[in-house]
Design a protein around this motif. Structure first.
Motif, PDB file in Angstrom:
ATOM      1  N   MET A 115       0.838  -1.216   0.000  1.00  0.00           N
ATOM      2  CA  MET A 115       0.000   0.000   0.000  1.00  0.00           C
ATOM      3  C   MET A 115       0.854   1.240   0.000  1.00  0.00           C
ATOM      4  O   MET A 115       0.569   2.224  -0.690  1.00  0.00           O
ATOM      5  N   ASN A 116       1.962   1.230   0.754  1.00  0.00           N
ATOM      6  CA  ASN A 116       2.849   2.396   0.797  1.00  0.00           C
ATOM      7  C   ASN A 116       3.497   2.627  -0.558  1.00  0.00           C
ATOM      8  O   ASN A 116       3.636   3.753  -1.013  1.00  0.00           O
ATOM      9  N   GLN A 117       3.931   1.555  -1.205  1.00  0.00           N
ATOM     10  CA  GLN A 117       4.570   1.696  -2.514  1.00  0.00           C
ATOM     11  C   GLN A 117       3.582   2.233  -3.546  1.00  0.00           C
ATOM     12  O   GLN A 117       3.900   3.103  -4.350  1.00  0.00           O
ATOM     13  N   GLN A 118       2.335   1.723  -3.480  1.00  0.00           N
ATOM     14  CA  GLN A 118       1.316   2.200  -4.421  1.00  0.00           C
ATOM     15  C   GLN A 118       1.014   3.661  -4.187  1.00  0.00           C
ATOM     16  O   GLN A 118       0.895   4.453  -5.119  1.00  0.00           O
ATOM     17  N   GLY A 119       0.968   4.078  -2.914  1.00  0.00           N
ATOM     18  CA  GLY A 119       0.708   5.492  -2.616  1.00  0.00           C
ATOM     19  C   GLY A 119       1.841   6.376  -3.087  1.00  0.00           C
ATOM     20  O   GLY A 119       1.628   7.462  -3.603  1.00  0.00           O
ATOM     21  N   ALA A 120       3.081   5.923  -2.904  1.00  0.00           N
ATOM     22  CA  ALA A 120       4.229   6.730  -3.344  1.00  0.00           C
ATOM     23  C   ALA A 120       4.220   6.899  -4.845  1.00  0.00           C
ATOM     24  O   ALA A 120       4.496   7.979  -5.375  1.00  0.00           O
ATOM     25  N   SER A 136       7.771  12.791   3.753  1.00  0.00           N
ATOM     26  CA  SER A 136       8.887  12.601   4.682  1.00  0.00           C
ATOM     27  C   SER A 136       8.517  11.710   5.866  1.00  0.00           C
ATOM     28  O   SER A 136       9.371  11.223   6.575  1.00  0.00           O
ATOM     29  N   SER A 137       7.269  11.500   6.075  1.00  0.00           N
ATOM     30  CA  SER A 137       6.870  10.677   7.234  1.00  0.00           C
ATOM     31  C   SER A 137       5.890   9.601   6.780  1.00  0.00           C
ATOM     32  O   SER A 137       4.828   9.900   6.237  1.00  0.00           O
ATOM     33  N   LEU A 138       6.300   8.316   6.964  1.00  0.00           N
ATOM     34  CA  LEU A 138       5.414   7.212   6.595  1.00  0.00           C
ATOM     35  C   LEU A 138       4.206   7.107   7.511  1.00  0.00           C
ATOM     36  O   LEU A 138       3.154   6.619   7.105  1.00  0.00           O
ATOM     37  N   GLU A 139       4.391   7.547   8.795  1.00  0.00           N
ATOM     38  CA  GLU A 139       3.287   7.432   9.738  1.00  0.00           C
ATOM     39  C   GLU A 139       2.104   8.279   9.316  1.00  0.00           C
ATOM     40  O   GLU A 139       0.949   7.970   9.659  1.00  0.00           O
ATOM     41  N   ARG A 140       2.371   9.353   8.573  1.00  0.00           N
ATOM     42  CA  ARG A 140       1.270  10.233   8.200  1.00  0.00           C
ATOM     43  C   ARG A 140       0.962  10.101   6.708  1.00  0.00           C
ATOM     44  O   ARG A 140       0.477  11.021   6.085  1.00  0.00           O
ATOM     45  N   GLU A 154      -2.848  10.562   5.558  1.00  0.00           N
ATOM     46  CA  GLU A 154      -3.269  11.956   5.736  1.00  0.00           C
ATOM     47  C   GLU A 154      -2.584  12.881   4.727  1.00  0.00           C
ATOM     48  O   GLU A 154      -3.223  13.757   4.132  1.00  0.00           O
ATOM     49  N   GLU A 155      -1.239  12.618   4.553  1.00  0.00           N
ATOM     50  CA  GLU A 155      -0.500  13.456   3.617  1.00  0.00           C
ATOM     51  C   GLU A 155      -0.978  13.226   2.182  1.00  0.00           C
ATOM     52  O   GLU A 155      -1.042  14.156   1.379  1.00  0.00           O
ATOM     53  N   ARG A 156      -1.300  11.948   1.848  1.00  0.00           N
ATOM     54  CA  ARG A 156      -1.788  11.654   0.498  1.00  0.00           C
ATOM     55  C   ARG A 156      -3.106  12.364   0.234  1.00  0.00           C
ATOM     56  O   ARG A 156      -3.297  12.951  -0.844  1.00  0.00           O
ATOM     57  N   SER A 157      -3.987  12.324   1.188  1.00  0.00           N
ATOM     58  CA  SER A 157      -5.272  13.002   1.018  1.00  0.00           C
ATOM     59  C   SER A 157      -5.083  14.513   0.868  1.00  0.00           C
ATOM     60  O   SER A 157      -5.713  15.156   0.019  1.00  0.00           O
ATOM     61  N   LEU A 158      -4.184  15.036   1.706  1.00  0.00           N
ATOM     62  CA  LEU A 158      -3.916  16.468   1.635  1.00  0.00           C
ATOM     63  C   LEU A 158      -3.301  16.845   0.280  1.00  0.00           C
ATOM     64  O   LEU A 158      -3.656  17.862  -0.336  1.00  0.00           O
ATOM     65  N   ALA A 159      -2.362  15.996  -0.170  1.00  0.00           N
ATOM     66  CA  ALA A 159      -1.717  16.279  -1.463  1.00  0.00           C
ATOM     67  C   ALA A 159      -2.735  16.241  -2.592  1.00  0.00           C
ATOM     68  O   ALA A 159      -2.701  17.088  -3.517  1.00  0.00           O
ATOM     69  N   GLU A 160      -3.635  15.255  -2.571  1.00  0.00           N
ATOM     70  CA  GLU A 160      -4.642  15.152  -3.608  1.00  0.00           C
ATOM     71  C   GLU A 160      -5.559  16.376  -3.607  1.00  0.00           C
ATOM     72  O   GLU A 160      -5.914  16.920  -4.667  1.00  0.00           O
ATOM     73  N   GLN A 161      -5.926  16.812  -2.420  1.00  0.00           N
ATOM     74  CA  GLN A 161      -6.794  17.987  -2.325  1.00  0.00           C
ATOM     75  C   GLN A 161      -6.089  19.246  -2.854  1.00  0.00           C
ATOM     76  O   GLN A 161      -6.674  20.040  -3.590  1.00  0.00           O
ATOM     77  N   GLN A 162      -4.819  19.400  -2.457  1.00  0.00           N
ATOM     78  CA  GLN A 162      -4.074  20.577  -2.920  1.00  0.00           C
ATOM     79  C   GLN A 162      -3.850  20.539  -4.429  1.00  0.00           C
ATOM     80  O   GLN A 162      -3.952  21.562  -5.108  1.00  0.00           O
ATOM     81  N   LEU A 163      -3.530  19.347  -4.974  1.00  0.00           N
ATOM     82  CA  LEU A 163      -3.333  19.220  -6.403  1.00  0.00           C
ATOM     83  C   LEU A 163      -4.632  19.493  -7.158  1.00  0.00           C
ATOM     84  O   LEU A 163      -4.645  20.144  -8.211  1.00  0.00           O
TER      85      LEU A 163
END
Length: 683
Positions: free
Chosen positions: A1-6, A203-207, A210-219
């Motif tokens: 899942m992490n690799q797919q998200g990256a 920079s943080s796998l723990e987040r 949340e970071e992916r959702s935020l990035a998608e929203q900003q993009l």
């Protein structure tokens, strides 16, 4: 899942630069559509454009120094932007202030071509002025000192116009490019900021979630903003009033804007993929010719004027090569601007400078036109005064043909051409046997003019007996034929004219005061030509066109030197003398441009100070003294010194030439001949 998200985030980051580059390319293409031959992103700035333009201009006309004055878009003031020597800035600013004050600056802007004018502050040399203007507006003015002897050919001036039009177009394109570049830089900064935020999220796998959702929203917001900017840009181009059609190298339509849809009468979706020759354009195939020329040569076509097949529309066409992102030639863009209204306004403006064959744009003539328009509507007696040759007969025609009596006759009588007895019979008629030779009844001019207007020219020279008879008619509208006692009536409007000072003649007892007051119900004074010199160029153009029609000449116009001589001449014979002078010049010239050598020798010999026009006064003023232009006094002869001694001296000084003697005396030729008859001089 992490690799797919990256991987998804990496894909998202890769999409941002692609969209940004596409936006920049679209903005740059929009900015360079109206540019000439250079890339806007390679320009160093406004100064480089101005310096390059000045270098080209110096190759055409010799200049001592030059300066560019640009228009402040907020205040409309002209500011010195660049000179070839900082020490000359103050000098140029003083010159421009003087030219703006005396309205020469506005005059040059109206001509929109190269003009040589005298120095506005009395300095040695002349100034070369040329506006920096495009079809969308004014950008500035080029000013240069050329020296006393500087000249240029018509080709040189034409090339100057091409250089400065190119300069104005580059200034306009560069200004738009800088604006679009600033918008693009803002977008780039926004994309960079959001990209840095995405990097920080990873920079943080723990987040990660949340970071992916935020990035998608900003993009998504970034893409929405880009889409909004794209729509705004499309709205701007769609709102342009010029019809724009884009075609590929094969001539197939790629896109059209809203104005082109309206012109073609079909939607853009239907026009796309059609060949441009299949489009039904209202410009007699001139649009296809412009597109074909641009596609064939890969060079722009500028300011091509075309008229629709029905003659109802006048259009300006332009063709611009379409350059792709990799710099290759990929098609052409056609622009079509409807200037029918502008052409109509130009025609209306020319009509405002004339009234029933009376021509003039000066303040005094515009006031005269308004007065004549008002007088024409009323059936009142009018007294027209003015020097010989100012056009008093034209005033009578204007009052008649623009009034309620235009359907009736206009009868003209020259009161000085007949003796007292003949004038009485001519005006009032006679019956059979009234005098020797009266073999039948004859109606006079008053009866002939029934229901119309009678024009009595040179009314100041009639005898006292005729004055009494005319006064009776003015009071009662009744008269008697010579040799008859039966009163008759005539319904006519009287317009009288004279170049004499009737007040002086009343005081001398040669003209009745009561008749003067009857004639002077309303008065119209025609100013001499020397008091409205700004009308001379219009009159020159009118008489040149008249000569081409009546004499069969093909004169294109009058060159600068000849026009300067015509404007500076004293013109004692006024408009009549100017007309005869131009007939003389057109006969000698026959085709091309009238030069100073085509003018009469005595006119070229007259010297007068340079003339400029001051907004603070109603007429021309001397550039040297700042006062009214004095009338030339050659050989010591004054305007009123028309005694036998001064006339004899003037004719001797003119070598027997009476026309030149009349100019020396400051009177018209007809006045001189009349004085010769009055003084019984046989010279």
């Amino acid at each position: 899942m992490n690799q797919q998200g990256a991987e998804t985030e990496q894909d998202l980051r890769a999409r941002v630069p692609d969209e940004r580059r596409a936006t920049l390319a679209a903005l740059e293409l929009a900015a360079t559509l109206s540019h000439f031959d250079q890339r806007l992103d390679r320009m160093e700035g406004v100064d480089s454009i101005l310096r390059e333009t000045a270098a080209k201009a110096q190759g055409l006309v010799e200049m001592q120094s030059w300066a560019f004055f640009l228009v402040d878009p907020e205040t409309g003031d002209f500011t010195c932007a660049l000179t070839d020597g900082p020490e000359d800035r103050l000098r140029f600013e003083r010159e421009v202030d003087a030219l703006i004050e005396d309205r020469t600056f506005a005059w040059v802007l109206g001509r929109n071509r190269a003009v040589l004018v005298p120095s506005g502050i009395g300095a040695a040399g002349r100034l070369l002025l040329h506006p920096l203007a495009t079809s969308s507006g004014l950008w500035g003015m080029f000013v240069a000192f050329t020296g006393e002897g500087a000249e240029s050919t018509d080709l040189g001036f034409y090339l100057l116009t091409v250089v400065f039009f190119s300069c104005a177009s580059m200034l306009e394109s560069y200004s738009l490019y800088r604006q679009l570049q600033q918008v693009n830089e803002g977008l780039e900064q926004q994309v960079a900021d959001r990209t840095r935020e995405l990097v920080s999220i990873n920079s943080s796998l723990e987040r990660e979630v949340e970071e992916r959702s935020l990035a998608e929203q900003q993009l998504r917001r970034t893409l929405n903003e880009k889409e909004s900017y794209r729509q705004h840009l499309e709205a701007v181009f769609s709102s342009i009033q010029d019809a724009i059609i884009t075609v590929d190298l094969n001539g197939v339509v790629l896109n059209i804007n809203a104005a082109a849809e309206k012109m073609l009468g079909i939607p853009a979706a239907q026009a796309v993929r059609m060949h441009h020759t299949a489009l039904q354009l209202p410009c007699a195939r001139a649009c296809q010719d412009v597109l074909g020329a641009t596609l064939g040569s890969g060079t722009p076509v500028r300011e091509f004027r075309a008229v629709s097949e029905d003659g109802a529309q006048v259009m300006i066409l332009g063709g611009t090569p379409l350059i792709s992102l990799d710099g290759t030639f990929s098609g052409a863009v056609l622009s079509c601007r409807d200037i029918t209204r502008l052409v109509s306004l130009e025609q209306q403006l020319r009509q405002r400078h004339s009234f029933s064959n009376i021509i003039g744009r000066s303040k005094v003539m515009q006031s005269l036109f308004g007065l004549l328009e008002n007088l024409a509507a009323y059936d009142t007696t009018v007294l027209v005064t003015g020097e010989s040759g100012t056009g008093k007969e034209l005033v009578a025609e204007a009052l008649h043909y623009n009034g309620a009596r235009s359907g009736g006759p206009l009868v003209k009588v020259n009161c000085t051409a007949l003796s007292e007895s003949l004038l009485e019979s001519e005006l009032f008629g006679h019956v059979r046997g009234a005098f020797t030779g009266a073999v039948r009844d004859r109606a006079g001019r008053f009866e002939t003019a029934e229901g119309g207007t009678i024009f009595l020219d040179e009314i100041g020279d009639i005898s006292m007996r005729i004055q009494v008879l005319l006064l009776r008619f003015l009071e009662s509208k009744e008269f008697e034929r010579v040799g008859d006692t039966t009163p008759r009536r005539a319904d006519v409007r009287i317009v009288a004219a004279t170049n004499a000072d009737l007040h002086r003649r009343i005081s001398e007892g040669t003209f009745r005061a009561d008749l003067f007051y009857r004639l002077n119900v309303t008065s119209v004074h025609l100013p001499p030509l020397r008091e409205r010199r700004e009308d001379i160029p219009l009159l020159v153009q009118h008489f040149v066109e008249q000569c081409n029609t009546e004499l069969g000449t093909r004169v294109a116009g009058v060159d600068e030197k000849a026009m300067a001589a015509l404007v500076r001449a004293p013109w004692p014979g006024n408009v009549r003398e100017l007309k005869h002078t131009l007939e003389h010049a057109c006969v000698l010239c026959r085709d091309g441009y009238v030069e100073a050598g085509h003018l009469p020798a005595e006119l070229a010999a007259v010297e007068s100070p340079p003339v400029r026009f001051d907004a603070a006064v109603s007429g021309p003023v001397s550039a040297a003294a700042g006062g009214a232009v004095p009338q030339p006094v050659a050989g010591g002869f004054g305007r009123r010194q028309l005694d036998a001694r001064s006339i004899t001296a003037a004719i001797e000084q003119a070598g027997g030439n009476k026309a030149r003697a009349a100019r020396l005396l400051g009177v018209g030729r007809a006045t001189l001949y009349r004085k010769l008859r009055e003084l019984d001089m046989s010279i």
